[in-house]
Design an enzyme around this catalytic site. Sequence first.
Site, PDB file in Angstrom:
ATOM      1  N   GLU A 183     109.153  66.071 -27.222  1.00 47.50           N
ATOM      2  CA  GLU A 183     108.103  67.085 -27.224  1.00 47.50           C
ATOM      3  C   GLU A 183     108.282  68.087 -28.360  1.00 47.50           C
ATOM      4  O   GLU A 183     107.304  68.518 -28.981  1.00 47.50           O
ATOM      5  CB  GLU A 183     108.071  67.803 -25.876  1.00 47.50           C
ATOM      6  CG  GLU A 183     107.580  66.965 -24.714  1.00 47.50           C
ATOM      7  CD  GLU A 183     108.652  66.097 -24.075  1.00 47.50           C
ATOM      8  OE1 GLU A 183     108.355  65.394 -23.107  1.00 47.50           O
ATOM      9  OE2 GLU A 183     109.804  66.140 -24.581  1.00 47.50           O
TER      10      GLU A 183
ATOM     11  N   HIS B 107     108.438  68.516 -11.577  1.00 47.37           N
ATOM     12  CA  HIS B 107     107.172  67.876 -11.949  1.00 47.37           C
ATOM     13  C   HIS B 107     105.978  68.457 -11.190  1.00 47.37           C
ATOM     14  O   HIS B 107     104.914  67.836 -11.163  1.00 47.37           O
ATOM     15  CB  HIS B 107     107.222  66.366 -11.656  1.00 47.37           C
ATOM     16  CG  HIS B 107     108.258  65.621 -12.420  1.00 47.37           C
ATOM     17  ND1 HIS B 107     109.575  65.574 -12.031  1.00 47.37           N
ATOM     18  CD2 HIS B 107     108.182  64.897 -13.558  1.00 47.37           C
ATOM     19  CE1 HIS B 107     110.271  64.838 -12.897  1.00 47.37           C
ATOM     20  NE2 HIS B 107     109.438  64.421 -13.828  1.00 47.37           N
TER      21      HIS B 107
END
Length: 351
Positions: A70, A139
């Site tokens: 990322e 998550h």
Amino acid sequence: MSDATPVRKNERKLTIARAMAEAVAQEMRVDPTVFVMGEDIGELGGVYGNTRGLLAEFGAERVRDTPISETAFIGAAVGAAQDGMRPVVELMFVDFFGVCFDAIYNLMAKNIYFSGGTFKVPMVLMTSTGGGYSDGGQHSQCVYGTFAHLPGMKVVAPSNAYDAKGLMTAAIRDDNPVVFMYHKGLQGMGWLGTEPAATVHVPEESYTIEIGSAAVVRSGRDLTIVSLGIGVHHALKAAQRLSERGIEAEVVDIRSLVPLDRATIRASVAKTGRLIVVDEDYHSYGVTGEIIATVVEHDLSVLKAPPVRIAFPDVPIPFARVMEQFCLPNPDKIVAAAETMLGRDVALTNP
């Protein structure tokens, strides 16, 4: 959308995921500087379907699958944006911002300021939020407040497909970095348990929704419920149940955290005199507190009762379904807060 939205004979209903993909595709057709990057956004079409069909139409040069890094691809997007491109980058889970926060906050958000306005950073960082499907503490977060707190970025969070398309189009055209936060439970992915009311009529033509403009999605006189994303749907369900008991709640969908449409919130509370704020982000130091401060700092005299916030407790999100559901905001909690605020006791029923 508002109470005044007309009934259409030929509705074209899309999920939020399809609406997002359509907005991106339409902008890519008219602007060659727009391209997409992220993990699994090419052949797979995105884990949540947000880029489905783009690879077939635009090819791998403009729809770029990236390695699991990322920091690298968000940093690359910042450079591309400063060089005249308009990248749309997907951070698959907002929870992963920790590994690339330097690229987001010290590059994407600040480089316009650092350059004295010499460089614009017209990029969209779209990222998934929310829990409710037992994916655990790494998550399932929303962390809206984290991004809204840090200056230099616009932040949006749609609750339905119509708003999602209009906000995405506006975000791509904006010369500032925009964080586009979509809730997984609204995307139209069956395996996630999608909220049906998020799938609404979406015009085929391109259009924009002003970033920084809230919507009154239900009118009422007795109290105001302010929320965003999936919380808007909890609020609307609670408002319907309250209406059956003679309590008319007004529901405000803020749609945009930065800029925040404080005027619409204040006007609603000035009319009703009561405020409940619903947010799936953590309880402390978050959006709920900011919205309450928006009202009480402006005019405390409009309130007939202390404001109430309904948010996720300040604990890591549990994996066990029963524990996670216990912590999440829901219509029951909103109804209970409203009844208490109005001095009524009514047995709760399931939403």
